[in-house]
Design a protein around this motif. Structure first.
Motif, PDB file in Angstrom:
ATOM      1  N   GLN A  12       0.833  -1.198   0.000  1.00 36.86           N
ATOM      2  CA  GLN A  12       0.000   0.000   0.000  1.00 36.86           C
ATOM      3  C   GLN A  12       0.870   1.250   0.000  1.00 36.86           C
ATOM      4  O   GLN A  12       1.714   1.433   0.879  1.00 36.86           O
ATOM      5  N   VAL A  13       0.640   2.090  -1.008  1.00 38.43           N
ATOM      6  CA  VAL A  13       1.345   3.364  -1.126  1.00 38.43           C
ATOM      7  C   VAL A  13       0.318   4.484  -1.049  1.00 38.43           C
ATOM      8  O   VAL A  13      -0.675   4.479  -1.779  1.00 38.43           O
ATOM      9  N   ALA A  14       0.542   5.429  -0.148  1.00 36.24           N
ATOM     10  CA  ALA A  14      -0.350   6.579   0.027  1.00 36.24           C
ATOM     11  C   ALA A  14       0.297   7.809  -0.598  1.00 36.24           C
ATOM     12  O   ALA A  14       1.432   8.156  -0.265  1.00 36.24           O
ATOM     13  N   ARG A 122     -10.924   1.706   1.598  1.00 35.66           N
ATOM     14  CA  ARG A 122     -10.178   0.673   2.326  1.00 35.66           C
ATOM     15  C   ARG A 122     -10.488  -0.713   1.779  1.00 35.66           C
ATOM     16  O   ARG A 122      -9.604  -1.570   1.677  1.00 35.66           O
ATOM     17  N   ALA A 125      -8.502  -1.397  -1.357  1.00 35.16           N
ATOM     18  CA  ALA A 125      -7.061  -1.578  -1.176  1.00 35.16           C
ATOM     19  C   ALA A 125      -6.696  -2.858  -0.439  1.00 35.16           C
ATOM     20  O   ALA A 125      -5.549  -3.311  -0.524  1.00 35.16           O
ATOM     21  N   GLY A 138      -2.646   9.022   3.660  1.00 42.87           N
ATOM     22  CA  GLY A 138      -1.629   8.647   4.641  1.00 42.87           C
ATOM     23  C   GLY A 138      -2.032   8.902   6.078  1.00 42.87           C
ATOM     24  O   GLY A 138      -1.526   8.251   6.995  1.00 42.87           O
ATOM     25  N   LEU A 142      -5.326   5.000   4.622  1.00 41.62           N
ATOM     26  CA  LEU A 142      -4.309   3.945   4.725  1.00 41.62           C
ATOM     27  C   LEU A 142      -3.231   4.403   5.703  1.00 41.62           C
ATOM     28  O   LEU A 142      -2.072   4.596   5.338  1.00 41.62           O
ATOM     29  N   ALA A 145       0.011   2.475   5.700  1.00 45.94           N
ATOM     30  CA  ALA A 145       0.596   2.234   4.380  1.00 45.94           C
ATOM     31  C   ALA A 145       2.094   1.976   4.480  1.00 45.94           C
ATOM     32  O   ALA A 145       2.781   2.486   5.368  1.00 45.94           O
ATOM     33  N   ASP A 146       2.602   1.175   3.541  1.00 39.67           N
ATOM     34  CA  ASP A 146       4.027   0.842   3.528  1.00 39.67           C
ATOM     35  C   ASP A 146       4.890   2.048   3.173  1.00 39.67           C
ATOM     36  O   ASP A 146       6.033   2.161   3.627  1.00 39.67           O
ATOM     37  N   LYS A 148       4.452   6.453   2.374  1.00 43.02           N
ATOM     38  CA  LYS A 148       3.584   7.627   2.318  1.00 43.02           C
ATOM     39  C   LYS A 148       4.373   8.791   1.729  1.00 43.02           C
ATOM     40  O   LYS A 148       5.470   9.099   2.201  1.00 43.02           O
TER      41      LYS A 148
END
Length: 232
Positions: A12-14, A122, A125, A138, A142, A145-146, A148
Motif C-alpha cells: 500500500q502506497v499513500a 479501504r 485496497a 496517509g 491507509l 501504508a508501507d 507515504k
C-alpha cells in the motif's frame, strides 16, 4: 527501474497533496512503473458531487450529502484507462469539469460523506498492491501504508498546471481565476474539521515546484523503493 516486490499483505502506497500538484498523473505513472493498482479517491468525491449537482442536492447540506453518499455506488474500473462509474454510468469525463472539482471540495468536508467513502476505499485496497492518491490517504484511509508521500508545490505553479490542463481540454480558462480557485481549495481542504489536508507524520514531503511530471514520477518511485527496502 527495479520493480518493488512485497507480497505478505499486498503493498500500500499513500500519495497525498493539494489541488493541482499532479497527484493523478504521478500516481498513474508510478502505478505503471511499479505494477501497482492505481486508485483515485478524488474521482470518487467528484462523482458524488456530479450526482448532487444533477439531483439538486446542496453540496453544503451535511445530512443530505451523507444520505446521497449512502444511496450511491461509485466504482473505479481499469480497462486501458481509469473509468469512473456512477451508479453504473461512465462519468469519467463529467468529473473533470471545474464544477465537479469544486463540488468535490465542498461535499468532502462532511464527516458522514467521508466515512462512507473511506470505507469503500479501504475495501478496494485490502490485500492488494495499490497506489492510492487523495488528500487524507496517509493520515486516515491507509494510515498503515508501507510508503507515504506528500506532494507539494507553490500555489502559482499548481495554478499554471491546472490552467494548462483546462486548455488541453478545449476550455478558455483565466489564470487569475484558476489561482484563486486553488487558494480557496487549499483553505477548505486544510481547514476542514474532519481529515484536514496535511502530511502524515511519517510521510516523505516532496516539493515538486521545480519538477516536471516525469521527474515527479521518478522521484516518487525512488522514495517507494527506498521505503520498501528498509521495511523488508
Amino acid at each position: 527501474m527495479t520493480t518493488v516486490s512485497k507480497t505478505r499483505r499486498g503493498l500500500q502506497v499513500a500519495l497525498d497533496g493539494p489541488a493541482g500538484v499532479g497527484k493523478t498523473t504521478t500516481a498513474r505513472g508510478v502505478g505503471d512503473a511499479l505494477n501497482l493498482l492505481y486508485i483515485d479517491t478524488g474521482a470518487m468525491y467528484r462523482a458524488l458531487a456530479v450526482k448532487a449537482l444533477r439531483e439538486g442536492v446542496s453540496l453544503d447540506d451535511s445530512e443530505a450529502a451523507t444520505a446521497l453518499a449512502k444511496a450511491t455506488k461509485v466504482q473505479l474500473k481499469d480497462s486501458g484507462g481509469l473509468q469512473v462509474l456512477l451508479d453504473g454510468e461512465n462519468v469519467s469525463e463529467a468529473i473533470r469539469a471545474p464544477e465537479a472539482s469544486d463540488g468535490a471540495s465542498r461535499i468532502s468536508v462532511h464527516p458522514g460523506v467521508r466515512e462512507q467513502l473511506v470505507a469503500w476505499q479501504r475495501k478496494m485496497a485490502r490485500g492488494r498492491r495499490v497506489i492510492m492518491e487523495g488528500r487524507d490517504i496517509g493520515t486516515v484511509v491507509l494510515a498503515d501504508a508501507d510508503a507515504k508521500i506528500f506532494l507539494t508545490a507553490s500555489s502559482e505553479e499548481r495554478a499554471r498546471r491546472r490552467y494548462r490542463d483546462l486548455e488541453k481540454r478545449g476550455e478558455n480558462p483565466s489564470y487569475p481565476v484558476v489561482l484563486q480557485d486553488i487558494r480557496e481549495r487549499d483553505a477548505r481542504d486544510q481547514g476542514r474539521a474532519t481529515a484536514p489536508l496535511k502530511p502524515a507524520i511519517d510521510a516523505v514531503v516532496l516539493d515538486c515546484t521545480a519538477l516536471s511530471l516525469p521527474q515527479q514520477v521518478e522521484a516518487v518511485c525512488r522514495v517507494i523503493e527506498t521505503k520498501i527496502k528498509l521495511n523488508i
